[in-house]
Scaffold this motif. Structure first.
Motif, PDB file in Angstrom:
ATOM      1  N   VAL A  42       0.816  -1.217   0.000  1.00 32.38           N
ATOM      2  CA  VAL A  42       0.000   0.000   0.000  1.00 32.38           C
ATOM      3  C   VAL A  42       0.849   1.266   0.000  1.00 32.38           C
ATOM      4  O   VAL A  42       0.348   2.359  -0.279  1.00 32.38           O
ATOM      5  N   GLN A  43       2.124   1.142   0.352  1.00 29.26           N
ATOM      6  CA  GLN A  43       3.063   2.255   0.278  1.00 29.26           C
ATOM      7  C   GLN A  43       4.381   1.723  -0.265  1.00 29.26           C
ATOM      8  O   GLN A  43       4.825   0.647   0.142  1.00 29.26           O
ATOM      9  N   SER A  44       5.021   2.473  -1.157  1.00 26.01           N
ATOM     10  CA  SER A  44       6.301   2.058  -1.705  1.00 26.01           C
ATOM     11  C   SER A  44       7.039   3.287  -2.213  1.00 26.01           C
ATOM     12  O   SER A  44       6.530   4.022  -3.065  1.00 26.01           O
ATOM     13  N   ALA A  45       8.229   3.529  -1.679  1.00 25.55           N
ATOM     14  CA  ALA A  45       9.016   4.691  -2.083  1.00 25.55           C
ATOM     15  C   ALA A  45      10.453   4.488  -1.652  1.00 25.55           C
ATOM     16  O   ALA A  45      10.756   3.694  -0.759  1.00 25.55           O
ATOM     17  N   SER A  46      11.345   5.226  -2.284  1.00 31.15           N
ATOM     18  CA  SER A  46      12.748   5.262  -1.876  1.00 31.15           C
ATOM     19  C   SER A  46      12.945   6.352  -0.840  1.00 31.15           C
ATOM     20  O   SER A  46      12.326   7.424  -0.909  1.00 31.15           O
ATOM     21  N   THR A  47      13.840   6.104   0.090  1.00 24.43           N
ATOM     22  CA  THR A  47      14.161   7.144   1.072  1.00 24.43           C
ATOM     23  C   THR A  47      14.815   8.362   0.408  1.00 24.43           C
ATOM     24  O   THR A  47      14.873   9.434   1.015  1.00 24.43           O
ATOM     25  N   ASP A  48      15.288   8.222  -0.824  1.00 27.59           N
ATOM     26  CA  ASP A  48      15.808   9.368  -1.559  1.00 27.59           C
ATOM     27  C   ASP A  48      14.729  10.415  -1.844  1.00 27.59           C
ATOM     28  O   ASP A  48      15.047  11.551  -2.189  1.00 27.59           O
ATOM     29  N   GLU A  49      13.449  10.008  -1.733  1.00 26.42           N
ATOM     30  CA  GLU A  49      12.344  10.916  -2.036  1.00 26.42           C
ATOM     31  C   GLU A  49      11.968  11.816  -0.864  1.00 26.42           C
ATOM     32  O   GLU A  49      11.068  12.651  -0.990  1.00 26.42           O
ATOM     33  N   MET A  50      12.636  11.665   0.270  1.00 29.75           N
ATOM     34  CA  MET A  50      12.351  12.554   1.395  1.00 29.75           C
ATOM     35  C   MET A  50      12.616  14.010   1.003  1.00 29.75           C
ATOM     36  O   MET A  50      13.633  14.321   0.385  1.00 29.75           O
ATOM     37  N   VAL A  51      11.713  14.889   1.384  1.00 32.14           N
ATOM     38  CA  VAL A  51      11.914  16.318   1.128  1.00 32.14           C
ATOM     39  C   VAL A  51      13.082  16.826   1.973  1.00 32.14           C
ATOM     40  O   VAL A  51      13.952  17.551   1.487  1.00 32.14           O
ATOM     41  N   PHE A  52      13.081  16.463   3.246  1.00 37.79           N
ATOM     42  CA  PHE A  52      14.181  16.788   4.158  1.00 37.79           C
ATOM     43  C   PHE A  52      14.861  15.471   4.526  1.00 37.79           C
ATOM     44  O   PHE A  52      14.241  14.609   5.165  1.00 37.79           O
ATOM     45  N   ASP A  53      16.116  15.308   4.115  1.00 33.11           N
ATOM     46  CA  ASP A  53      16.793  14.052   4.418  1.00 33.11           C
ATOM     47  C   ASP A  53      17.195  14.014   5.892  1.00 33.11           C
ATOM     48  O   ASP A  53      16.990  14.970   6.650  1.00 33.11           O
ATOM     49  N   VAL A  54      17.768  12.884   6.289  1.00 40.50           N
ATOM     50  CA  VAL A  54      18.048  12.666   7.709  1.00 40.50           C
ATOM     51  C   VAL A  54      19.010  13.719   8.251  1.00 40.50           C
ATOM     52  O   VAL A  54      18.802  14.280   9.334  1.00 40.50           O
ATOM     53  N   ALA A  55      20.057  14.020   7.505  1.00 44.14           N
ATOM     54  CA  ALA A  55      21.038  15.004   7.990  1.00 44.14           C
ATOM     55  C   ALA A  55      20.408  16.377   8.162  1.00 44.14           C
ATOM     56  O   ALA A  55      20.650  17.065   9.164  1.00 44.14           O
TER      57      ALA A  55
END
Length: 281
Positions: free
Chosen positions: A207-220
């Motif tokens: 029901v959800q599928s995405a890459s963490t590269d798609e985060m608007v604000f990354d972890v750092a």
């Protein structure tokens, strides 16, 4: 390394997981170790006992049962922002969770017994656990402050989330914040947990599928921005945001009910699994 918190002889116990076996470390919690500034991998190497237990039948606990702070990030995937009918914020949308909402891997996620709610929604996310605290942390240094990563399902009671402009109540019902199963140390993942596939499955359906590269604000950037205002402490948890596909945005809505099974999977982190139950009245 993969650290597991579990119950042994009625007491919280810490171990290192190796496949389906857990090497027992002792009763000091991850919260305590991080507060003392202990290097987790060095601690495990020095303190691992000869005792091992099987994952089968263990009663797991959240990796940290009472983190100093649980800071959640809303609207951190543009497609999720769009499906939620919000404009994409230029600053992270932050809200807090409380530790009494936390549950472990394989623990029941509780659909609350409130008369004006249709149900409970899923939000698969990555949880970032702070190892070294600080204020005004530079983005270039932010990843050095991470102890490890885990999985989170930010179970949301949507009608209560939107009763007011503040989302707090709908995000904090007891038994709705699934966290675990492991704390995976940062050296086991790509820097900033980038490039990993995050998927949520409900009753086996993705029901959800995405890459963490798609985060608007990354972890750092999240660590740096949050620390402009708030002192981050060892053991704090940042729940970094969910991609599109939530049940509330679908037509018809796809909300969780008793008997449903919800799983959050991220490459290199594993799978967090919970069965939905109705709250006893």
């Amino acid at each position: 390394m993969r650290f597991i918190s579990f119950e042994k002889n009625g007491k919280p116990t810490l171990g290192v997981r190796q496949g389906e076996q857990v090497r027992v470390l002792g009763e000091e919690t991850l919260e305590s170790l991080l507060a003392r500034g202990v290097n987790l991998c060095e601690y495990a190497q020095a303190n691992a006992s000869d005792e091992t237990v099987s994952m089968q039948g263990l009663r797991l606990l959240p990796p940290l049962q009472r983190p100093p702070k649980i800071l959640c990030v809303g609207l951190n995937f543009a497609d999720h922002t769009k499906e939620s009918n919000f404009e994409q914020p230029k600053y992270p949308t932050l809200f807090l969770r409380v530790s009494t909402s936390l549950i472990a891997h394989e623990a029941p996620m509780v659909r609350p017994a409130v008369s004006d709610s249709e149900g409970l929604d899923y939000e698969g996310e990555i949880a970032v656990v702070i190892g070294k605290g600080g204020r005004h942390i530079a983005e270039k240094d932010a990843l050095d402050h991470i102890a490890g990563y885990s999985l989170f399902n930010d179970g949301s009671v949507r009608e209560y989330q939107f009763k007011t402009p503040q989302w707090t109540v709908g995000k904090n019902f007891d038994g709705t914040g699934a966290f675990g199963p492991d704390l995976v140390t940062a050296d086991e993942l790509p820097a900033g947990a980038k490039g990993l596939l995050l998927e949520t499955r409900l009753n086996g359906e993705v029901v959800q599928s995405a890459s963490t590269d798609e985060m608007v604000f990354d972890v750092a950037s999240l660590i740096s921005i949050i620390s402009e205002a708030i002192t981050l402490e060892p053991g704090d948890v940042i729940v970094s945001g969910t991609p599109s596909g939530i049940g509330w945005a679908r037509n018809p809505k796809l909300l969780m009910k008793a008997g449903d099974v919800c799983e959050v999977t991220v490459e290199k982190l594993g799978t967090l699994r919970n069965v939905i139950v109705d709250e006893a009245k």
